[in-house]
Enzyme design. Structure first.
Site, mmCIF file in Angstrom:
data_model
loop_
_atom_site.group_PDB
_atom_site.id
_atom_site.type_symbol
_atom_site.label_atom_id
_atom_site.label_comp_id
_atom_site.label_asym_id
_atom_site.label_seq_id
_atom_site.Cartn_x
_atom_site.Cartn_y
_atom_site.Cartn_z
ATOM 1 N N ASP A 1 35.352 38.155 31.141
ATOM 2 C CA ASP A 1 36.617 37.765 31.755
ATOM 3 C C ASP A 1 36.393 37.273 33.186
ATOM 4 O OD1 ASP A 1 39.322 37.359 31.979
ATOM 5 O OD2 ASP A 1 39.880 39.379 31.343
ATOM 6 N N GLU B 1 35.455 32.547 36.739
ATOM 7 C CA GLU B 1 35.623 31.358 37.576
ATOM 8 C C GLU B 1 34.708 31.354 38.805
ATOM 9 O OE1 GLU B 1 38.217 33.421 36.779
ATOM 10 O OE2 GLU B 1 39.048 32.293 35.120
ATOM 11 N N ASP C 1 45.642 33.431 31.331
ATOM 12 C CA ASP C 1 46.853 34.264 31.349
ATOM 13 C C ASP C 1 48.099 33.389 31.425
ATOM 14 O OD1 ASP C 1 45.021 36.292 31.404
ATOM 15 O OD2 ASP C 1 45.338 36.819 33.495
#
Length: 873
Positions: free
Chosen positions: A494, A497, A565
């Site tokens: 997760d 980035e 999300d």
């Protein structure tokens, strides 16, 4: 090596030489043309038969580590021809023509057709600084004809599929994946090689907006953060400005909210709303194209009170521009050919995508989150009891409990025996995926070790994967704490980035390098670390990594991305599909979203309006590379939503499993041939203008046209059927339609439009509860007549790397339209456990047979023992 030639013309000198090895990671010699200009050195380098890399450097340019190309491809044969006015580098499928008089390049395909031209004066390389260190700003402008359609640049939330003329700022944030690659209907692809921020079609005119005096709205939301769930009070305010437009026309506009993430994207021009998107989190920028008349225009932006919004604009012109403010070279590669040839060429150079496990192509179930081992196992058992097919169940974050964020261990108070949990799942023929982050709580036991060793990116809790020692230490703890003790099957990396563009204004690799230099490639380093670790420490288990960010070349690390999300409304659904299709056009083949949306309404279990949306999200995901449900603060299991939702969900999960022979065979094409499973229509219909305009329709494999329903309360849906001489067949009814037309079809809540291309062969396997289940039922082979057709059925062991040693089988099917014969060729290859005798049920599709999601009744059964058979139908 070609004979060296030197010619001085208008201040330019061209020499044809062998280039240094420094541009390739394997240090092999790269050849081509070197052109010395007054401004710097231009190199044209053949990479494979349909690609040429262009690099422009200054004498003080520094060599960068090669992160995109794998460097293992043999340099192709090429030819060089020179005259007084030009120099030509020719390969079998592409040529580059350098114009000595205006210092530009033109690229042609194998037929001599121009596919791309540099704009005269469009090459730019200027000295700059970043964090006080020297760097360059680089820019290249290309000519873009008015009838060009461009796709790619990764996954964005602005809703555009055709990005010609659109301004995008390529940065990595939650819900946005920046990949500097575009695909054109004109027969080329372009990969821009830069690891930092890149502006695509940059807009240089700008205005800062001022806060309005009017009172704003205050709302409280349940949000996520890098430390878990939280409530956040948000004050929505208005900001205004005037802009002067000097010439009427179409304008590309980029809004930058001035924070790392936005809460709202809202723009109105002269009182007319043009953008209105709400979500808990949104990227800091969004873009759109709007027609503006000459004169003054009043702009209103709405957003968080702490925003500092700026608006950028540029007139849409017949050009495409890439600009990177941090670079050591102007560096891009042109690929010539149709879409499949371009993507295959790109993957040959940047790394093949490994075969994903067969079970990963079934149904992946997730929620935020299971709180205990018992809760997870209870829900897994319920899927089996209810006969709902499933292969993967996911443990999301915070299983680490008292040990601290991402401590690489389970809190035994809630997960007393993770190894037993995995064993019980395996007994149910189910796999476990576990969420692991790239950040670790600095106050945890593990975090204190990381801090003492200097393995954090300063000022953050993100692991400094740019430091090889830090990456090795991360993997050592990952493997020792999670992989080796428990036998976990799949990994959810997760926030890779790292979350919300967090390299900006930081230093990396022990403070040696400004973070902006590598601003977009953190996900490459994370996934490389995990994939290579898995290949070393779990060599007999096929890897799959679900990750929230990506970059060019990351397909070689078994990486699948999802859209982050996102919310759950209709507009968000539409934007996810367009974003996913653009990611497919960017060369990364594995993608999905949170079906139903991540952020969901509190009354989701009883709200029929939401449940309709959920089903449309789910139905579309049936035809994505991966099918997955997820939801924030939700019990996402279908039985919580009532019988109707459960029944329709079951119908589409069953359909997904029925299509697995088709899906897995196409997955083999992804790995072996560089193909694409989820296909924007440019891939199959580049000359059909109306097909190129479709933002949400796509091909699933090369035979199935999917038209997701993206609006509420409809009983009919408009579908464009692309030009195809053999026509199209309605999957549900068997009715035949001609291509090149828009048609209205009847739908209901349990049905979305699906059409099969005339001249297709489509295998089905009915009744499975998990992907590898051995059912004593034949494969149903549906033949959609109208043209000759072929299909290659691929099979292997499904969960190891033996296929890399050739342990797989391929059976080719061939339909001859004129002779009405179906040929099953000799089986090629084999593997341990292979079904040596197979049964096939042949069906010639018509309105009476071979329709819908269930097995056909009137079939012709064939016993196949690996030898060629010809069947007259």
């Amino acid at each position: 090596m070609a004979k060296k030639i030197e010619a001085v013309l208008i201040g330019l000198m061209i020499g044809i030489t062998g280039l240094s090895a420094s541009t390739c990671s394997d240090k092999s010699e790269t050849k081509g043309i070197v052109i010395q200009t007054e401004a710097g050195t231009l190199r044209l380098m053949p990479l494979n038969d349909r690609s040429i890399r262009v690099r422009f450097t200054r004498p003080d340019s520094k060599e960068m580590e090669e992160l995109i190309y794998v460097g293992s491809t043999k340099i192709p044969k090429y030819r060089i021809k020179e005259s007084q006015s030009q120099a030509i580098l020719s390969l079998n499928n592409i040529s580059a023509i350098y114009n000595k008089r205006n210092n530009t390049l033109i690229f042609k395909d194998r037929n001599g057709k121009i596919v791309l031209e540099e704009k005269v004066g469009g090459r730019r390389m200027e000295q700059s600084t970043i964090q006080g260190e020297p760097t360059y700003l680089v820019e290249q402008q290309f000519i873009s004809p008015v009838d060009e359609y461009l796709y790619g640049t990764g996954q964005f939330q602005d809703g555009y599929l055709n990005v010609r003329g659109l301004t995008r700022r390529l940065t990595q944030v939650n819900t946005q994946i920046a990949i500097p690659f575009i695909l054109s209907n004109k027969g080329y692809g372009l990969l821009w090689s830069n690891y930092g921020l890149t502006d695509f079609n940059p807009a240089d005119k700008s205005v800062n907006l001022s806060p309005s005096s009017s009172a704003g709205e205050t709302i409280t939301v349940d949000a996520t953060s890098t430390t878990g769930n939280k409530q956040e009070v948000r004050n929505i305010s208005a900001f205004t400005a005037d802009i002067d437009i000097t010439e009427s026309g179409n304008y590309s506009i980029l809004l930058d909210v001035g924070q790392k993430m936005a809460r709202k994207h809202y723009v109105s021009i002269n009182g007319k709303n043009v953008v209105n998107v709400n979500n808990i989190w949104l990227p800091p920028t969004t873009s759109f194209i709007v027609k503006l008349e000459k004169g003054r225009h009043w702009i209103e932006v709405q957003g968080d009170r702490n925003d500092k919004p700026s608006l950028y604009w540029r007139k849409v012109t017949n050009e495409t521009t890439f600009r990177s403010p941090v670079a050591q070279a102007l560096d891009y590669t042109i690929f010539a050919g149709n879409a499949d040839e371009v993507i295959a060429s790109y993957r040959q150079l940047t790394g093949d995508a490994p075969m994903m496990p067969l079970w990963s192509m079934g149904y992946i179930h997730c929620r935020e989150r299971y709180n205990t081992q018992a809760e997870l196992l209870k829900n897994a058992a319920s899927f089996r009891q209810r006969k709902l097919p499933i292969d993967v169940i996911v443990q999301d974050w915070q299983y680490w409990g008292k040990y601290g964020w991402n401590a690489m261990r389970f809190d035994e108070e809630r997960y007393p025996d993770p190894a037993e949990m995995v064993r019980k799942l395996h007994e149910m023929n189910m796999r476990l995926m576990v969420s692991v982050w790239s950040k670790v709580d600095a106050n945890s036991e593990l975090g204190k070790q990381i801090m003492s060793k200097g393995y954090y990116i300063p000022g953050s809790e993100w692991i400094d994967f740019f430091n090889p020692d830090a990456a090795a230490f991360y993997w050592q703890n990952f493997s020792k704490g999670l992989l080796q003790p428990y036998g976990i099957d799949a990994w959810w990396q997760d926030a890779t980035e790292p979350e919300n563009d967090d390299l900006y204004n930081r230093r990396i690799n022990n403070g040696k390098v400004p973070g902006e230099v590598y601003r977009n490639v953190y996900p490459i380093y994370v996934n490389k670390t995990v994939y290579e670790g898995l290949r070393k420490d779990a060599p007999h288990k096929r890897a799959i990594i679900l990750t929230r960010s990506g970059f060019s070349g990351m397909q070689r690390y078994a990486a699948a991305t999802w859209s982050g999300d996102v919310g759950n409304d209709w507009e968000t659904l539409r934007r996810q599909i367009a974003g996913g299709l653009n990611q497919m056009a960017s060369g990364l083949p594995w993608w999905t979203y949170d079906a139903g949306g991540f952020f969901r309404p509190g009354d989701q279990y009883t709200d029929k309006v939401y449940q309709e949306r959920f089903l449309r999200w789910l139905q579309a995901s049936t035809f994505f590379p991966l099918m997955r449900v997820h939801g924030y603060m939700s019990q996402t299991e279908p039985w919580h939503y009532g019988k109707e939702v459960e029944d329709i969900t079951a119908k589409y999960i069953h359909l997904r499993y029925s299509m697995l022979p088709y899906i897995y065979s196409h997955a083999a094409e992804v790995s072996f041939s560089g193909s694409t499973l989820m296909r924007p229509l440019v891939m199959d219909f580049p000359d059909d203008r109306q097909a190129l305009e479709q933002k949400h329709q796509f091909m699933f494999g090369k035979s199935l046209l999917v038209a997701p329903v993206t609006e509420p309360s409809v009983s009919r849906w408009s579908v464009y059927l692309p030009e195809n001489a053999a026509g199209w067949v309605d999957f549900w009814s068997g009715k035949k339609y001609r291509g090149g037309q828009t048609t209205e079809v009847d739908i209901d809540l349990a049905k979305i439009p699906l059409f099969v291309k005339g001249g297709s062969i489509f295998p089905f396997s009915f009744g499975k509860q998990y992907a590898s289940e051995c059912k004593d039922t034949p494969l149903e082979i549906r033949i959609y007549p109208g043209a000759d057709a072929t299909f290659v059925l691929y099979e292997d062991e499904g969960d190891n790397y033996n296929y890399e040693q050739g342990k797989f089988s391929m059976i080719e099917f061939e339909w001859n339209e004129n002779k009405k014969t179906f040929v099953i060729a000799n089986r090629k290859g084999g593997f341990e456990g292979m079904e040596k005798v197979k049964r096939f049920n042949l069906v010639l599709v018509s309105p009476e047979e071979g329709i819908g999601a269930g097995a056909s009744l009137q079939v012709r059964e064939i016993i196949y023992e690996g030898k060629k058979q010809t069947i007259k139908i």
